[in-house]
Design a protein around this motif. Structure first.
Motif, PDB file in Angstrom:
ATOM      1  N   UNK A 136       1.874  15.733   4.363  1.00 30.86           N
ATOM      2  CA  UNK A 136       2.659  14.894   3.604  1.00 30.86           C
ATOM      3  C   UNK A 136       2.583  13.367   3.558  1.00 30.86           C
ATOM      4  N   UNK A 137       2.561  12.611   2.809  1.00 25.92           N
ATOM      5  CA  UNK A 137       2.467  11.168   2.825  1.00 25.92           C
ATOM      6  C   UNK A 137       3.174  10.672   3.741  1.00 25.92           C
ATOM      7  N   UNK A 138       2.702   9.549   4.166  1.00 23.09           N
ATOM      8  CA  UNK A 138       3.691   8.699   5.008  1.00 23.09           C
ATOM      9  C   UNK A 138       3.563   7.138   4.519  1.00 23.09           C
ATOM     10  N   UNK A 190      -4.247  10.726  -1.552  1.00 21.38           N
ATOM     11  CA  UNK A 190      -3.820  11.584  -2.505  1.00 21.38           C
ATOM     12  C   UNK A 190      -4.408  12.959  -2.325  1.00 21.38           C
ATOM     13  N   UNK A 191      -3.675  13.860  -2.722  1.00 20.90           N
ATOM     14  CA  UNK A 191      -4.335  15.281  -2.672  1.00 20.90           C
ATOM     15  C   UNK A 191      -4.811  15.748  -3.829  1.00 20.90           C
ATOM     16  N   UNK A 214       0.514   2.800  -4.766  1.00 23.97           N
ATOM     17  CA  UNK A 214      -0.964   3.045  -5.170  1.00 23.97           C
ATOM     18  C   UNK A 214      -1.277   4.360  -4.949  1.00 23.97           C
ATOM     19  N   UNK A 215      -0.536   5.179  -3.862  1.00 23.50           N
ATOM     20  CA  UNK A 215      -1.102   6.595  -3.821  1.00 23.50           C
ATOM     21  C   UNK A 215      -0.681   7.535  -5.033  1.00 23.50           C
ATOM     22  N   UNK A 219      -6.676   6.273  -2.366  1.00 23.06           N
ATOM     23  CA  UNK A 219      -6.520   6.378  -1.175  1.00 23.06           C
ATOM     24  C   UNK A 219      -6.161   5.021  -0.388  1.00 23.06           C
ATOM     25  N   UNK A 220      -4.984   5.148   0.362  1.00 23.14           N
ATOM     26  CA  UNK A 220      -4.221   3.634   0.737  1.00 23.14           C
ATOM     27  C   UNK A 220      -4.542   3.263   2.201  1.00 23.14           C
ATOM     28  N   UNK A 221      -5.019   2.097   2.325  1.00 29.36           N
ATOM     29  CA  UNK A 221      -4.962   2.031   3.854  1.00 29.36           C
ATOM     30  C   UNK A 221      -3.934   0.699   4.043  1.00 29.36           C
TER      31      UNK A 221
END
Ligand code: MN
Length: 266
Positions: free
Chosen positions: A98-100, A167-168, A222-223, A228-230
């Protein structure tokens, strides 16, 4: 590189061991993680109770692994100050199921574990994957290893506390790695009510529906767009302008991932 791998999904979570398999190509990995799932435990640290850490049999050969009866933050603190004798060069937390992103980053145990690395002066990276079902951790694990490798090479300097969300999606469908700030959205917006067998109310706080319209340019947005997010959670050495410099680096690291042959594990 001496690397601590931890998480908030518990020491037996597949995402953690996917990370271990890739990171052990870059350095010497030790696992210290909570003995059970601790998602949503945020930055909590157990100050009012003693903690037990038990050595477990690792599913990856040659790795020392400990299960801690405590929070993700506890696991990192025990690792750095008691269980690992030599200085640790990197703390990598995840890969979370799961995203954070957005405000929920602040209650993430994955990020909470990485925070304790950063607070102890160690390069720290939290890694999350945007799915709860049938995860394929391969790309996220490989990208995390590229970050740690880049740290080892001296390309990522200073005290850094980084949050990485993927993202998956298959690698070729990801839009690249970009640097985006935390958005203001939260997914924890639904409470489910139940009546227990004694007729009393029970409540479940759930991951709700995603914000329908996240602000453009944020990590949440963005995700969702397939990046892919930094997100640097502290500016580190990048001063007032963390974004442009880190963006250049993110582009270079992403190219390295694309050009690297995929691991056989798949
Ligand atoms: Mn979790």
């Amino acid at each position: 590189m001496r690397i601590l791998v931890t998480n908030d999904d518990g020491v037996y979570a597949d995402g953690l061991w996917a990370l271990v398999r890739e990171l052990s190509k870059v350095g010497e990995v030790t696992v210290v993680a909570p003995d059970r799932e601790q998602s949503g435990s945020g930055t909590a640290v157990s100050l009012s109770k003693p903690l037990r850490a038990s050595k477990i049999r690792a599913p990856v050969e040659g790795i020392s692994a400990y299960a801690v009866e405590g929070t993700p933050g506890d696991a990192t603190i025990l690792a750095l100050h008691a269980l690992i004798e030599e200085p640790v060069d990197a703390v990598v937390s995840g890969i979370n199921l799961g995203s954070n992103v957005g405000n929920d980053t602040l209650i993430s145990g994955t990020v909470g574990a990485a925070l304790q690395g950063y607070s102890n002066g160690v390069f720290s990276l939290a890694v999350s994957l945007g799915t709860m079902i049938d995860p394929n951790f391969d790309t996220a694990a490989r990208l995390a290893a590229i970050f740690v490798e880049s740290r080892a090479r001296g390309e990522l300097e200073g005290e850094l506390f980084l949050n990485l969300n993927l993202p998956h999606l298959p690698l070729e469908e990801i839009q690249g790695l970009g640097v985006f700030p935390l958005g203001g959205d939260s997914y924890l917006d639904t409470v489910e009510e139940q009546i227990d067998r004694r007729g009393r109310q029970l409540f479940h706080i759930n991951r709700g529906t995603a914000a329908p319209d996240p602000a453009e340019g944020t990590d949440v947005w963005a995700v969702r767009q397939g990046y892919a997010v930094l997100t640097p959670l502290r500016p580190g050495p990048f001063g007032d302008e963390p974004w442009s410099e880190l963006n250049g680096l993110a582009k270079r690291l992403w190219r390295r991932l694309i050009e690297k042959p995929q691991s056989a594990a798949g």
